[in-house]
Each structure stands twice: as C-alpha cells, then as structure tokens.
Design a protein around this motif. Sequence first.
Motif, short mmCIF file in Angstrom:
data_model
loop_
_atom_site.label_atom_id
_atom_site.label_comp_id
_atom_site.label_asym_id
_atom_site.label_seq_id
_atom_site.Cartn_x
_atom_site.Cartn_y
_atom_site.Cartn_z
N HIS A 169 0.84 -1.18 0.00
CA HIS A 169 0.00 0.00 0.00
C HIS A 169 0.88 1.24 0.00
CE1 HIS A 169 -2.56 -3.19 1.71
NE2 HIS A 169 -3.52 -2.59 1.03
N PHE A 170 0.37 2.30 -0.61
CA PHE A 170 1.12 3.54 -0.75
C PHE A 170 0.25 4.69 -0.27
CE2 PHE A 170 2.80 0.49 -3.69
CZ PHE A 170 4.17 0.66 -3.60
N HIS A 171 0.68 5.34 0.80
CA HIS A 171 -0.10 6.41 1.40
C HIS A 171 0.68 7.72 1.37
CE1 HIS A 171 -3.18 3.70 2.89
NE2 HIS A 171 -2.22 2.90 3.34
N LEU A 172 -0.06 8.80 1.17
CA LEU A 172 0.48 10.15 1.28
C LEU A 172 -0.26 10.86 2.40
CD1 LEU A 172 2.08 12.66 0.35
CD2 LEU A 172 0.27 13.06 -1.36
N ILE A 173 0.49 11.36 3.37
CA ILE A 173 -0.06 12.17 4.45
C ILE A 173 0.38 13.61 4.21
CG2 ILE A 173 -0.12 12.64 6.92
CD1 ILE A 173 0.65 9.72 7.40
N THR A 174 -0.56 14.54 4.16
CA THR A 174 -0.19 15.95 4.09
C THR A 174 -0.60 16.64 5.39
OG1 THR A 174 -2.25 16.91 3.17
CG2 THR A 174 -0.70 15.88 1.61
N VAL A 175 0.24 17.58 5.80
CA VAL A 175 0.01 18.33 7.03
C VAL A 175 0.24 19.80 6.75
CG1 VAL A 175 0.65 16.42 8.56
CG2 VAL A 175 2.41 17.99 7.73
N PRO A 176 -0.31 20.70 7.55
CA PRO A 176 -0.03 22.12 7.36
C PRO A 176 1.47 22.39 7.48
CG PRO A 176 -1.90 21.84 8.85
CD PRO A 176 -1.29 20.48 8.65
N GLU A 177 1.94 23.38 6.77
CA GLU A 177 3.35 23.74 6.78
C GLU A 177 3.83 23.98 8.22
OE1 GLU A 177 6.32 26.83 4.39
OE2 GLU A 177 4.15 26.92 4.13
N GLY A 178 4.95 23.36 8.55
CA GLY A 178 5.52 23.52 9.88
C GLY A 178 4.90 22.66 10.95
N GLN A 179 3.99 21.76 10.57
CA GLN A 179 3.31 20.92 11.56
C GLN A 179 3.43 19.44 11.22
OE1 GLN A 179 -0.61 22.37 12.95
NE2 GLN A 179 -0.31 24.16 11.64
N ALA A 180 4.61 19.02 10.78
CA ALA A 180 4.80 17.63 10.37
C ALA A 180 4.56 16.66 11.51
CB ALA A 180 6.21 17.45 9.81
N GLY A 181 4.77 17.11 12.75
CA GLY A 181 4.54 16.24 13.90
C GLY A 181 3.13 15.70 13.99
N LEU A 182 2.18 16.37 13.34
CA LEU A 182 0.79 15.91 13.36
C LEU A 182 0.63 14.54 12.72
CD1 LEU A 182 -1.21 19.12 12.33
CD2 LEU A 182 -1.02 18.12 14.61
N ALA A 183 1.60 14.14 11.90
CA ALA A 183 1.48 12.88 11.16
C ALA A 183 1.87 11.66 11.98
CB ALA A 183 2.34 12.93 9.89
N ALA A 184 2.38 11.84 13.21
CA ALA A 184 2.94 10.72 13.96
C ALA A 184 1.91 9.63 14.23
CB ALA A 184 3.54 11.23 15.28
N ASP A 185 0.75 9.99 14.78
CA ASP A 185 -0.25 8.98 15.12
C ASP A 185 -0.73 8.23 13.88
OD1 ASP A 185 -0.11 9.61 17.77
OD2 ASP A 185 -2.11 10.46 17.93
N THR A 186 -0.97 8.98 12.81
CA THR A 186 -1.48 8.35 11.59
C THR A 186 -0.44 7.42 10.99
OG1 THR A 186 -2.91 10.25 11.15
CG2 THR A 186 -2.43 8.80 9.30
N ALA A 187 0.83 7.83 11.00
CA ALA A 187 1.90 6.96 10.48
C ALA A 187 1.97 5.67 11.29
CB ALA A 187 3.23 7.69 10.51
N LEU A 188 1.92 5.78 12.61
CA LEU A 188 1.96 4.59 13.46
C LEU A 188 0.76 3.68 13.17
CD1 LEU A 188 3.09 6.16 16.83
CD2 LEU A 188 4.29 4.33 15.62
N TYR A 189 -0.39 4.29 12.98
CA TYR A 189 -1.59 3.49 12.69
C TYR A 189 -1.43 2.75 11.36
CZ TYR A 189 -6.36 2.13 11.68
OH TYR A 189 -7.48 1.41 11.36
N LEU A 190 -0.91 3.44 10.35
CA LEU A 190 -0.76 2.82 9.03
C LEU A 190 0.24 1.67 9.04
CD1 LEU A 190 -0.82 6.02 6.79
CD2 LEU A 190 -2.61 4.27 6.96
N GLY A 191 1.13 1.68 10.03
CA GLY A 191 2.07 0.57 10.16
C GLY A 191 1.54 -0.59 10.97
N SER A 192 0.41 -0.40 11.62
CA SER A 192 -0.18 -1.46 12.43
C SER A 192 -0.93 -2.45 11.55
CB SER A 192 -1.14 -0.87 13.46
OG SER A 192 -2.33 -0.39 12.83
N GLU A 193 -1.30 -3.58 12.13
CA GLU A 193 -2.01 -4.60 11.36
C GLU A 193 -3.32 -4.06 10.79
OE1 GLU A 193 -3.64 -9.21 11.84
OE2 GLU A 193 -2.75 -8.15 13.56
#
Length: 206
Positions: A169-193
């Motif tokens: 699977h190939f996912h793109l997460i976009t976040v507001p400029e300067g707020q890349a930290g917002l992607a942490a939870d979603t990235a962890l979720y996408l790596g889960s089963e």
Amino acid sequence: MIQTPVLPESLAGDATFAILSAGQAPGPSVAKRAAKMGAEVVVLDRDPSVLADLMSQSAERVGGLALSGDLVSRFEPLHRNWGATPLQMVLNLMPLDPEDCAQGIDAQIRGLSALVRALGRGLVAGQGSVVTVLSRPSQPLALAGYGMIGAVESANAALDKVFGPRGLHFHLITVPEGQAGLAADTALYLGSEAGRRLRSGRLDLG
C-alpha cells in the motif's frame, strides 16, 4: 480520512519499520513510540549524531544506517542490508528534509522509485506500506509545493496499480506547513495490522 486513529496497545511481533530521514519530524517521535510499543525500527539519516540519539533511546529495538549519496544511490546499502527483510512500513520523510527537498520534484519521484526497488521484496513479504509525509504550503502561489503533492499522489497511484495486487500500500499524508509532527499517530496506525488493511490513498491532516 484518519483524523483520530485508534492505535494498538502493542506492535510486538507485528511490525518492523524503516524511517528515512528519521531526524525530520515526525521521525523521532514515531521511532521512539514504535520501539516502546514493541516494533523493530531501522532509522536512516545523513547525520550520524541524529542516528546515535535515536538509537540511544531504545538500543534493543532501534538500529541505524547513515545515508549518503543522492536520492537514488543512497538506497543501494538499504537493498544490501535489508532488501529481503519483511517490512510492515517504510516512513518516507525525505521530502521534509530541506536539502533533499531542494533537489526538486523529479528527484523525489526518482527517490521514491528507488525506495520501492530497493525494499520492495521486504515490503511484499511483510505486506507493508510506504507512507510519505508532505507539508501543504501556506501560500497559495507556492506552486512547487503543491506540485510535489500532486506528483507524489500520482506516483503512489501508479505504484499501487503494480504492487497493490501483491499486498503493498502507498499512502500520502499531508500536514499544514511547519506541523509535520501531526502525522505521527497516523503513520503509526498505518504501520499497524489494522492500518495495513486500508487501501492506498491520501490523508490530509490538520
């Protein structure tokens, strides 16, 4: 869209993650939290001091490799060291690295292609996901930034046609400029089963 993903209590025995340009947010947070949840994490960055700091947080769960070369040649050592290792997620933060970003859209797409060539066997074996994080420009005329988002989204769609039937699977997460930290939870979720069962797509956060 995943705004408030429900994270599993543990990733033990379930996940091996690779984080490219791991010194860029949300790389340190994802590495630390994934290791604490029991995942095996491989962090990659050009700066050895960044790698040393990330590995010191969980020496048993976090390993590192220094990146060198351009956005294509740097994947050769990855192929040699981890090419066949089952991977559940590759978190691609290279577009957030100012030096890599300055190389432009074409270079980033070549890098994404090289990433899949180098780690594709492992991703197929792990039924994994490639998750790229990009910033949405704050200025409406920042055409290069918007162009990068469109180019990565199109590249992901093309890769999904080839590798989707093989379980990638190939996912793109976009976040507001300067707020890349917002992607942490979603990235962890996408790596889960549970997250790896989602279809490829784009997630706009914030």
